[in-house]
Design a protein around this motif. Sequence first.
Motif, PDB file in Angstrom:
ATOM      1  N   UNK A  62      42.867  40.902  36.509  1.00  0.00           N
ATOM      2  CA  UNK A  62      43.155  42.241  36.794  1.00  0.00           C
ATOM      3  C   UNK A  62      44.538  42.629  36.266  1.00  0.00           C
ATOM      4  N   UNK A  63      44.621  43.934  35.899  1.00  0.00           N
ATOM      5  CA  UNK A  63      45.890  44.428  34.851  1.00  0.00           C
ATOM      6  C   UNK A  63      45.840  45.720  34.907  1.00  0.00           C
ATOM      7  N   UNK A 114      43.739  47.972  44.642  1.00  0.00           N
ATOM      8  CA  UNK A 114      43.695  46.362  45.010  1.00  0.00           C
ATOM      9  C   UNK A 114      42.520  45.860  44.331  1.00  0.00           C
ATOM     10  N   UNK A 115      42.854  44.636  43.524  1.00  0.00           N
ATOM     11  CA  UNK A 115      41.897  44.075  42.629  1.00  0.00           C
ATOM     12  C   UNK A 115      42.048  42.512  42.971  1.00  0.00           C
ATOM     13  N   UNK A 116      40.969  41.953  43.582  1.00  0.00           N
ATOM     14  CA  UNK A 116      41.017  40.661  43.902  1.00  0.00           C
ATOM     15  C   UNK A 116      42.335  40.358  44.990  1.00  0.00           C
ATOM     16  N   UNK A 117      43.291  39.513  44.626  1.00  0.00           N
ATOM     17  CA  UNK A 117      44.327  39.341  45.424  1.00  0.00           C
ATOM     18  C   UNK A 117      45.685  40.143  44.994  1.00  0.00           C
ATOM     19  N   UNK A 118      45.268  40.941  43.892  1.00  0.00           N
ATOM     20  CA  UNK A 118      46.529  41.698  43.212  1.00  0.00           C
ATOM     21  C   UNK A 118      46.473  43.312  43.832  1.00  0.00           C
ATOM     22  N   UNK A 143      37.209  45.404  44.492  1.00  0.00           N
ATOM     23  CA  UNK A 143      38.122  46.416  44.300  1.00  0.00           C
ATOM     24  C   UNK A 143      38.279  47.533  45.173  1.00  0.00           C
ATOM     25  N   UNK A 144      39.457  47.965  45.682  1.00  0.00           N
ATOM     26  CA  UNK A 144      39.760  49.116  46.786  1.00  0.00           C
ATOM     27  C   UNK A 144      40.431  49.977  46.385  1.00  0.00           C
TER      28      UNK A 144
END
Lengths: 348, 348, 348, 348
Positions: B43-44, B296-300, B318-319
């Motif tokens: 994720x970035x 929020x993507x995975x834990x990022x 993804x959220x």
Amino acid sequence: MSANARSESREAYYAQIADENMAPLWESLHSLVPKSPQPQAVPALWKYAKLRALIMESGRVISAEEAVRRVLVLENPGLPGKSSLTPNLYGGLQLILPGEIAPSHRHTQSALRFVVEGKGAWTAVDGERTTMHPGDFIITPSWTWHDHGNPAVEDGGEPVVWLDGLDIPLLRQLDAGFAENYPEATQPVTRVEGDSFARFGHNMVPVRHTSTNPTSPIFSYPYDRSREALDILHRNGELDEWDGVKLRYVNPATGGWPMPTMATFMQFLPKGFKGRAYRSTDSTVYSVVEGSGTVRIGDRAFEFDPRDVFVVPSWQAVQLEADSDAVLFSYSDRPVLAALNLLREARH
Amino acid sequence: MSANARSESREAYYAQIADENMAPLWESLHSLVPKSPQPQAVPALWKYAKLRALIMESGRVISAEEAVRRVLVLENPGLPGKSSLTPNLYGGLQLILPGEIAPSHRHTQSALRFVVEGKGAWTAVDGERTTMHPGDFIITPSWTWHDHGNPAVEDGGEPVVWLDGLDIPLLRQLDAGFAENYPEATQPVTRVEGDSFARFGHNMVPVRHTSTNPTSPIFSYPYDRSREALDILHRNGELDEWDGVKLRYVNPATGGWPMPTMATFMQFLPKGFKGRAYRSTDSTVYSVVEGSGTVRIGDRAFEFDPRDVFVVPSWQAVQLEADSDAVLFSYSDRPVLAALNLLREARH
Amino acid sequence: MSANARSESREAYYAQIADENMAPLWESLHSLVPKSPQPQAVPALWKYAKLRALIMESGRVISAEEAVRRVLVLENPGLPGKSSLTPNLYGGLQLILPGEIAPSHRHTQSALRFVVEGKGAWTAVDGERTTMHPGDFIITPSWTWHDHGNPAVEDGGEPVVWLDGLDIPLLRQLDAGFAENYPEATQPVTRVEGDSFARFGHNMVPVRHTSTNPTSPIFSYPYDRSREALDILHRNGELDEWDGVKLRYVNPATGGWPMPTMATFMQFLPKGFKGRAYRSTDSTVYSVVEGSGTVRIGDRAFEFDPRDVFVVPSWQAVQLEADSDAVLFSYSDRPVLAALNLLREARH
Amino acid sequence: MSANARSESREAYYAQIADENMAPLWESLHSLVPKSPQPQAVPALWKYAKLRALIMESGRVISAEEAVRRVLVLENPGLPGKSSLTPNLYGGLQLILPGEIAPSHRHTQSALRFVVEGKGAWTAVDGERTTMHPGDFIITPSWTWHDHGNPAVEDGGEPVVWLDGLDIPLLRQLDAGFAENYPEATQPVTRVEGDSFARFGHNMVPVRHTSTNPTSPIFSYPYDRSREALDILHRNGELDEWDGVKLRYVNPATGGWPMPTMATFMQFLPKGFKGRAYRSTDSTVYSVVEGSGTVRIGDRAFEFDPRDVFVVPSWQAVQLEADSDAVLFSYSDRPVLAALNLLREARH
């Protein structure tokens, strides 16, 4: 500004943007958008006569159960360490000895099994077992439980070798691989052998059959029937200057490919056939069923004999010649190219 | 045999088969056939406010003409050196200054242009030019001549930046890239602006239109119309707990994707929206059109603001949350996954 | 045997087999399998100026509520008593007066409504009402609840007339008609006007939309947008020698016909246009929107003016001429012919 | 106004509009848009044992050459004079004697031939002849040259009877019939018997095959293969409570119907089978291949024996019972209903 100064200033800029995970397209545009395909895969041929001892040796190195699948992966010399014959396709020679089981699992990767040597082993898919004979083309579709086995020697078992063709590299590229092990070594047999062929193999389908699954409901295409079709067409005078007599396997419920990611073909080349050159954006793996000859791929030439495997990368010209009546099985990633409107062909 | 001895004997065997370009599947089976996707992409998010100066700086580093395409490629930190945001997708920010031309060429790679900043530049496709405004989604289809330009300052030209989305990494994987330059900097204009939209954009098509080309015959989808559709649906109370109000762009001649390799979407999140988590096997690139919030993507987690770009790898949850009314454009490789029957989704 | 004797003996045989519900094919083969289509339907035109008083008179003969649908059916003179304009198509002029309701029902017959005169009435489909204006093309799809209404005079209601086009004769032929009345005169309104157009009309569709229903999810195609598309194309110089500028309406979710049994078209003929002759195996009903001219159908010629209706049977040559800029709406059974691989066309 | 006066005034109005080829919908709405299908066709059965002598007699009444096609048309008692078994389907029993030719022609009507009695006659399609055996299902596709013949007695010829199934009534309804005679009695033989089956019958197709023709490229589906499939499935325990074991014939190049207008089926009913009631909007013609039993259609019941023909109209409940192992062939207009989204089924 002098050329040197400009160059230095650019490098400084490149360093600056690199910190932000950016790169200048203009430095790589030509390689990113090439004039024509620049495959890293190279033409190659595996000589079965030379490999056979090594394949049999694998039976002593590891058991089928421990290996899960006892396969020697064929690696394209241009794609080292990638377990790939072509960017999208995997190929390997699997050995199963009398009395062995390759335990049941499933995965989103689609697989084909093309029987190279030996008979009597079975592949089970969705509760049905099919007996394997040389030249049979068998599929274990995406996300279906499948296992393989071989009767004990006392029940007539003999070592069986087949070519595994999978879309493993493609699914790695797509980040779309899922897998599960079945709780038992073999799934229960719930259908009589021949059941799915009776349902779908006779140019008829069950009246209430509906499915959105693109994979063929037939999972074994026996060699005797494919060979018979080629024979009849050859006797009728069918002979393409590039292909000889070439048929593609279909999903009888749709007329489409047997699997959504791999096309499969069988072709007959009469003795003395000298095919014209052809190229295409799909990459193809061949397995020789019968006969000998020469294949020219790009600027390479290879002699082929029964059970040899060879690979033709994208957009490399291929030309087939037969010293005796020859039969070739092949598989490629054509459905992928076709689905994305990227299939190009040229006949020279 | 002791475990050590067995191990040594196996290594010897492995060396022997390596000479024949073969490898033991059983040593790599688990990584080749993983339990679930293991993307290398991460994720970035690229913060436009931070990058804007660098983008404008590129205008001083090189001219559009020399660069052919003056683009800062966004590189996924997990895929260094690959000019890729995801395994299949490329993204970059292209700058075109007043009075510049990005010369005409064509390639089998499909491209989308999503206008991020500035207006009045044009994109020409197949003899028709379309004027670009922020939020417009424009395509330059596979193997069509295309060029871009920007009027001189005295004619109202201003710097224009757009997000380029292409399937460059996919076509490299497929070894299916072809390209050609047009003999002139710009192709001749043969059709009035709006011609293709009049033919296909009004839920009508020319009576004798037939085509096997899967790509949309509309090449500009103006923002005002997309925004209006989202507005009406939002006012009508449409609100998905995961997506907010989300539409996908279609090829009006088929109802399918605008391009065979890339899906595109636009969605509206009302102020205060807290979306539920979702994941999918397609990888998605987002461009923020309006509003701010958190993804929020995975834990990022990343804060987003207008013009930011962020990327969601395959199978990462993804959220989306919105601090103000927000509009997001996105593109993904969903058509590839869907065509190959490999699209999986989970809504949590 | 003499010819007479043979003839008598045949007649005796024919009587014998007739008792068994059999007949000699050889006596009827030529009429059953004709050299080319032999339609019983004939070319015909209904002059709106002449009919208008009769249509308005129907408002005094019966109420909309009593009639359920107050329609004057246009009967092809070659198909008397069949309520048909062509073998497959029905057409009728429906009047709805201010303050009236045409009660809600549904049926497997597909229907189109093409507004001929008056505005402000509404059609409700699946909980959404659309306001009707001259030139709007509106559908009430197979098996969807639909009702019509008109505001009271004090709320601006005025008499509204539209052309109803249905596949009633086709469904009678197919023995596939089902119908139901809604328990109330009008179905509840559950969606804001414009909702379905916002979902599907802007070259975008809801991201999770999937449907196997071939009918368009848009149920109103407003005249102003269709007219605008024709205008732009005409200004761009598009002019077919047979058709002028002709578009077909599409289902934006599939690119196919708006309904599975009826195609619809709108075309522009510039003043002075003299079209070439064309024929086809679909039968077509035209409604004149704007302008005057002449239509030649087979060996007949008819002058047309706004709101006139005319019909072209299968395989009759049709030729259009315009005395002033003209706009024609038309509908035909082309999807039926196309689906069954029986569409033939000839341009002379 | 009194009811009488109103009625009189309406009649006067009706007369007035009749002069303009218009009719009041409200007087016929209920019959035009019925609650459920009201077929005029009725259930009926033709007893082959009773008809056989009449069929053979036709051989003395007229020669195949004079008749062009010597067929006794089966006429549904509910559709007198229409040469129809159902609204869309024609059926007839064709006799061809040793030494006869039924001359070559082509027409847009699609035809099937289901062999009822005798063997050794041939059907030629597109330059290939196929030998006919009882139970074989053979097609002569739309617009393909076809002729039939029977060897002389001295070459083993025997009288052959088959059931002709055509879409003649449908094409009359559609005004889409075209026909031509071949200049010679028989077309030249250019392909060896079995050629098209070798190309398409083995779950493989020619590698370069592409076609937009929806009709099957296989024109003979031999009984032995169909019977074998039913046998295997029956032995495997497949038994639907409504259908027994029922397969539909497919076009192997598409998975679709063998012809665009007619579906064909073969089913096995084990001795003692008592099927449940089923109805559908397609109308079906059955031909009994083996065995005896009872069919209930609506409120009628018929005993059936080998070679009998019976017809089930739209939406009539049908129920099959077998006194001995039975095999039934059937054809229906299901593809028409399905293509137009009008197929409804109910299983009771």
